[in-house]
Scaffold this active site. Structure first.
Site, PDB file in Angstrom:
ATOM      1  CG  HIS A 213     -23.555 -45.361  -4.329  1.00 12.63           C
ATOM      2  ND1 HIS A 213     -22.474 -45.260  -5.397  1.00 12.63           N
ATOM      3  CD2 HIS A 213     -22.884 -44.501  -3.446  1.00 12.63           C
ATOM      4  CE1 HIS A 213     -21.466 -44.456  -5.171  1.00 12.63           C
ATOM      5  NE2 HIS A 213     -21.508 -43.958  -3.874  1.00 12.63           N
ATOM      6  CB  CYS A 246     -20.957 -37.138   1.052  1.00 13.43           C
ATOM      7  SG  CYS A 246     -22.054 -35.875   0.963  1.00 13.43           S
ATOM      8  CG  ASN A 255     -17.618 -44.068  -2.142  1.00 12.33           C
ATOM      9  OD1 ASN A 255     -18.736 -44.192  -2.206  1.00 12.33           O
ATOM     10  ND2 ASN A 255     -17.109 -43.074  -2.258  1.00 12.33           N
TER      11      ASN A 255
END
Lengths: 306, 306
Positions: A213, A246, A255
């Site tokens: 991720h 974030c 992302n």
């Protein structure tokens, strides 16, 4: 042009996180009907694992306070996995009551983030997850364990590989079927990725239980993904249109965009089952709903074409 | 964290193209004094090869019409290579008259782009370059040959590898010291990159004469760079702040941002001699001059930090 590269897998499973990880970071909550349409369109574009929502207390994530209303709207999506995030047993109860068959818990590799995000030490958070994972498994659910701050932490700096391996193994020991290794602040580079994957392998963690991720905060997500694929990883998290990120990284980009990932995988001849045109149209539509352009370079480039 | 990965070079030479390839795409010309300060700051940040300007006819690239004024301003930059683009013998004369010791010619791997950009066939463009390269070499200059559209062409689609190899070899046969393989519209993926580098090797082209020039239109530039580094390439083109791009790609994003590249190379422990903090400050300053944010993710992320 479709040109394979040596040493890469033939097929990658994309774990789509836009509807949960993306939309939970929106300032204002997206209407339930828009979320439902988003997820239906993602499924129609060929995504088969779509993280749908989070059963966290609405006080903490008001953006996903409609989980009870949204989840039943997705009951017609046959063959699509719809994992949901649960923070604790109360969240698990809510998810299981609605028939969720895939759940995810969200751990931290660092004490500071565990303290700030979960208000617990790492050990306390694992203790909190223990009954969640056990009861989910008893109920036949598949459990994913997110592990955040696997490479760097905004307060602690670089995170030692052995520390990540220790928490990763603890999550698997609790019964997690799969791990998602998160570069929550986007600082990782390919050597660090390979070092962590190598140590996890040495510690006996099978590569097919590892997902990656990556965040694109510093533009590194796709090259890190390429390194992970070269190591044999076949599960990659991404967010349609690059939604989310974030809040601690203080940047517009978060992302890895699913479209940028699919562009690379398509070019490498790696199967994903995703239709890039349909996916891009979905993200362009979602960007309109949110009133701002997608940070995905592929979405922007393809949307500018006639 | 600085973690090397196996099979990558110890050192990379960054060929900085922002001042030429970046600024030539600006709608309005940047003042000569700003260009000079930009290049001085890039050199102070540790870049040792900075493409300075282009001696093309001002009618075609009015943004760089001040080449005669700018180039002498850079005379104090000892130890920094300052290549300049020259389209033909007239441009070469202008460059040599000012003491340029590194020149570059700009070729195309496809007939359509050669026709549209150079108003010539590929063969005619090579014939035009022949005396330019020969006279530059006679004068002791180092010659770089740009080869654009090496992977895809907006009119012709995917470009066959053997076609690129043929033009690449022709440029080397003319006397070019170095090639820069351009993915002008940003469509390449790592397998295609490795296929082209492999065929060039088979054709006898030494890897140390090859530079790579990737565009980030679809977010692929850095993963393509990683693949090229794994093949042994040690010269990488990049543009400070991600300035520039190809007008034909109809997207906001073009050249690989030098900062995103340096972030990866720093993380991999690959030496570049570049100070990322000074470089980012330079690009943030340049973005202010241009009145819009840098498309570099690293510049944005670092500029948002306190």
């Amino acid at each position: 042009m479709n040109v394979p590269a040596p040493g890469l897998p033939a097929r990658v499973r994309i774990h789509e996180v836009g509807a949960r990880d993306g939309l939970q970071n929106e300032k204002t909550a997206v209407p339930t009907a828009v979320k439902a349409e988003f997820i239906h369109r993602l499924a129609a574009a060929g995504l088969t694992t779509i993280e749908a929502t989070s059963f966290v207390h609405p006080k903490w994530v008001p953006q996903l306070a409609d989980a009870e209303q949204l989840f039943p709207e997705l009951g017609d999506l046959a063959g699509v996995h719809l994992p949901v995030l649960v923070p604790n047993e109360r969240g698990l109860d809510r998810a299981l009551a609605l028939g969720a068959t895939r759940i995810a818990v969200f751990g931290s590799a660092t004490e500071t983030f565990a303290s700030r995000n979960l208000n617990r030490t790492v050990a306390e958070s694992l203790a909190m997850f223990e009954p969640v994972v056990a009861r989910a498994k008893e109920g036949g659910a598949h459990v994913r364990g997110y592990l955040s701050m696997c490479f760097g932490d905004p307060w602690e700096g670089p995170v030692p590989v052995h520390q990540v391996v220790r928490v990763a193994k603890a999550l698997l020991d609790l019964g997690c079927d799969e791990l998602s290794l998160g570069d929550t602040i986007g600082v990782a580079t390919p050597g660090h990725v390979l070092a962590l994957l190598g140590e996890l392998g040495e510690a006996g963690v099978p590569t097919d239980r590892i997902g990656v991720h990556f965040h694109d905060t510093y533009g590194q997500a796709l090259s890190n993904t390429l390194a992970a694929l070269g190591h044999g990883v076949t599960t990659v998290d991404a967010s349609a249109g690059g939604l989310g990120g974030c809040p601690y990284a203080k940047s517009a980009t978060g992302n890895l965009a699913t479209e940028d990932l699919v562009w690379m995988l398509d070019g490498l001849g790696i199967e994903t089952g995703v239709d890039l045109t349909a996916l891009t149209a979905t993200s362009a539509w979602m960007a309109e709903q949110l009133g701002r352009p997608s940070p995905s370079r592929t979405v922007r480039a393809l949307s500018h074409k006639e």
